[in-house]
Motif scaffolding. Structure first.
Motif, mmCIF file in Angstrom:
data_model
loop_
_atom_site.group_PDB
_atom_site.id
_atom_site.type_symbol
_atom_site.label_atom_id
_atom_site.label_comp_id
_atom_site.label_asym_id
_atom_site.label_seq_id
_atom_site.Cartn_x
_atom_site.Cartn_y
_atom_site.Cartn_z
ATOM 1 N N VAL A 60 16.929 51.725 -46.743
ATOM 2 C CA VAL A 60 17.447 50.706 -45.834
ATOM 3 C C VAL A 60 18.893 50.418 -46.220
ATOM 4 N N PRO A 61 19.837 51.068 -45.545
ATOM 5 C CA PRO A 61 21.248 50.818 -45.860
ATOM 6 C C PRO A 61 21.671 49.408 -45.447
ATOM 7 N N PHE A 62 22.506 48.806 -46.255
ATOM 8 C CA PHE A 62 23.103 47.506 -45.940
ATOM 9 C C PHE A 62 24.621 47.657 -45.947
ATOM 10 N N PRO A 63 25.173 48.257 -44.875
ATOM 11 C CA PRO A 63 26.628 48.388 -44.764
ATOM 12 C C PRO A 63 27.239 47.058 -44.279
ATOM 13 N N ALA A 64 28.544 47.007 -44.247
ATOM 14 C CA ALA A 64 29.251 45.799 -43.819
ATOM 15 C C ALA A 64 28.803 45.341 -42.439
ATOM 16 N N GLU A 65 28.579 46.288 -41.522
ATOM 17 C CA GLU A 65 28.183 45.926 -40.156
ATOM 18 C C GLU A 65 26.860 45.161 -40.121
ATOM 19 N N LEU A 66 25.938 45.517 -41.008
ATOM 20 C CA LEU A 66 24.658 44.813 -41.037
ATOM 21 C C LEU A 66 24.838 43.408 -41.610
ATOM 22 N N PHE A 67 25.629 43.292 -42.670
ATOM 23 C CA PHE A 67 25.899 41.954 -43.211
ATOM 24 C C PHE A 67 26.557 41.074 -42.146
ATOM 25 N N ASP A 68 27.478 41.639 -41.380
ATOM 26 C CA ASP A 68 28.147 40.879 -40.318
ATOM 27 C C ASP A 68 27.168 40.427 -39.236
ATOM 28 N N ALA A 69 26.120 41.212 -39.003
ATOM 29 C CA ALA A 69 25.144 40.894 -37.966
ATOM 30 C C ALA A 69 24.085 39.889 -38.438
ATOM 31 N N LEU A 70 24.117 39.531 -39.725
ATOM 32 C CA LEU A 70 23.104 38.635 -40.291
ATOM 33 C C LEU A 70 23.757 37.388 -40.905
ATOM 34 N N PRO A 71 24.258 36.481 -40.074
ATOM 35 C CA PRO A 71 24.965 35.314 -40.605
ATOM 36 C C PRO A 71 24.091 34.357 -41.414
ATOM 37 N N ARG A 72 22.771 34.400 -41.244
ATOM 38 C CA ARG A 72 21.884 33.506 -42.004
ATOM 39 C C ARG A 72 21.549 34.054 -43.388
ATOM 40 N N LEU A 73 21.778 35.351 -43.603
ATOM 41 C CA LEU A 73 21.414 35.986 -44.870
ATOM 42 C C LEU A 73 22.207 35.386 -46.025
ATOM 43 N N ARG A 74 21.498 34.975 -47.087
ATOM 44 C CA ARG A 74 22.132 34.397 -48.265
ATOM 45 C C ARG A 74 21.796 35.145 -49.546
ATOM 46 N N LEU A 75 20.656 35.878 -49.542
ATOM 47 C CA LEU A 75 20.210 36.560 -50.752
ATOM 48 C C LEU A 75 19.594 37.898 -50.385
ATOM 49 N N LEU A 76 20.067 38.959 -51.039
ATOM 50 C CA LEU A 76 19.497 40.301 -50.885
ATOM 51 C C LEU A 76 18.986 40.730 -52.248
ATOM 52 N N VAL A 77 17.696 41.015 -52.324
ATOM 53 C CA VAL A 77 17.075 41.431 -53.573
ATOM 54 C C VAL A 77 16.713 42.905 -53.436
ATOM 55 N N ALA A 78 17.210 43.717 -54.360
ATOM 56 C CA ALA A 78 16.948 45.157 -54.336
ATOM 57 C C ALA A 78 16.027 45.520 -55.497
ATOM 58 N N SER A 79 15.282 46.599 -55.328
ATOM 59 C CA SER A 79 14.386 47.041 -56.404
ATOM 60 C C SER A 79 15.148 47.922 -57.390
ATOM 61 N N GLY A 80 16.280 47.454 -57.790
ATOM 62 C CA GLY A 80 17.144 48.147 -58.740
ATOM 63 C C GLY A 80 18.589 47.937 -58.344
ATOM 64 N N MET A 81 19.455 47.777 -59.307
ATOM 65 C CA MET A 81 20.851 47.499 -58.988
ATOM 66 C C MET A 81 21.690 48.758 -58.816
ATOM 67 N N ARG A 82 21.130 49.904 -59.097
ATOM 68 C CA ARG A 82 21.843 51.165 -58.865
ATOM 69 C C ARG A 82 21.527 51.636 -57.454
ATOM 70 N N ASN A 83 21.929 50.840 -56.501
ATOM 71 C CA ASN A 83 21.574 51.085 -55.112
ATOM 72 C C ASN A 83 22.830 51.487 -54.350
ATOM 73 N N SER A 84 22.910 52.748 -53.975
ATOM 74 C CA SER A 84 24.120 53.285 -53.346
ATOM 75 C C SER A 84 24.248 52.939 -51.871
ATOM 76 N N VAL A 85 23.241 52.314 -51.269
ATOM 77 C CA VAL A 85 23.292 52.042 -49.833
ATOM 78 C C VAL A 85 23.632 50.587 -49.510
ATOM 79 N N ILE A 86 23.953 49.803 -50.526
ATOM 80 C CA ILE A 86 24.363 48.414 -50.310
ATOM 81 C C ILE A 86 25.871 48.314 -50.472
ATOM 82 N N ASP A 87 26.529 47.756 -49.468
ATOM 83 C CA ASP A 87 27.969 47.506 -49.546
ATOM 84 C C ASP A 87 28.159 46.176 -50.277
#
Length: 143
Positions: A60-87
């Motif tokens: 599940v990529p989280f590029p800038a465009e997705l963050f921009d489309a989710l104004p209510r989002l405050r916390l993203l929890v990933a199952s590991g911090m070595r996640n190359s698909v999160i901007d």
């Protein structure tokens, strides 16, 4: 109204049973999704009402465009911090905290070789035979 938490890609429907959600259950509404949206637009529509998202995989990529489309989002929890698909920079610009679980410092290559050696040397069957009080399989096989 309680904040909402979306757990993505729980395709085995186990996220609410293998994790103790009781510390947050009274304060957060947790919703799991077993399927994977086909497009970024579908994902954004699904997550529009959530303040928290837990992503269990890198699919599940989280590029800038997705963050921009989710104004209510405050916390993203990933199952590991070595996640190359999160901007991470886009998350920071939008005020979204990104956190995750710790991961092993041993590279996957080393773990792969350990598994291959274990398979080649019959480590698991040998350990099981030892625990069962039987003879070592290597002796039986004439190794």
């Amino acid at each position: 109204m309680k904040p909402r938490c979306a757990v993505l890609d729980d395709f085995q429907s186990v996220a609410t049973t293998v994790v103790d959600w009781s510390p947050v259950a009274a304060d957060v509404d947790v919703v799991t999704f077993a399927d994977h949206p086909a497009t970024r637009e579908e994902l954004a529509a699904r997550l529009a009402d959530f303040e928290i998202v837990v992503t269990l995989r890198e699919r599940v990529p989280f590029p800038a465009e997705l963050f921009d489309a989710l104004p209510r989002l405050r916390l993203l929890v990933a199952s590991g911090m070595r996640n190359s698909v999160i901007d991470f920079a886009a998350a920071e610009r939008r005020g979204v905290t990104v956190c995750g679980t710790a991961s092993s410092s041993a590279p996957p290559v080393e773990l792969t070789w350990a598994l291959l050696l274990g398979l080649a040397r019959g480590i698991v069957p040998e350990a099981n035979a030892l625990r069962a009080g039987g003879r070592a399989l290597a002796v039986d096989a004439g190794r």
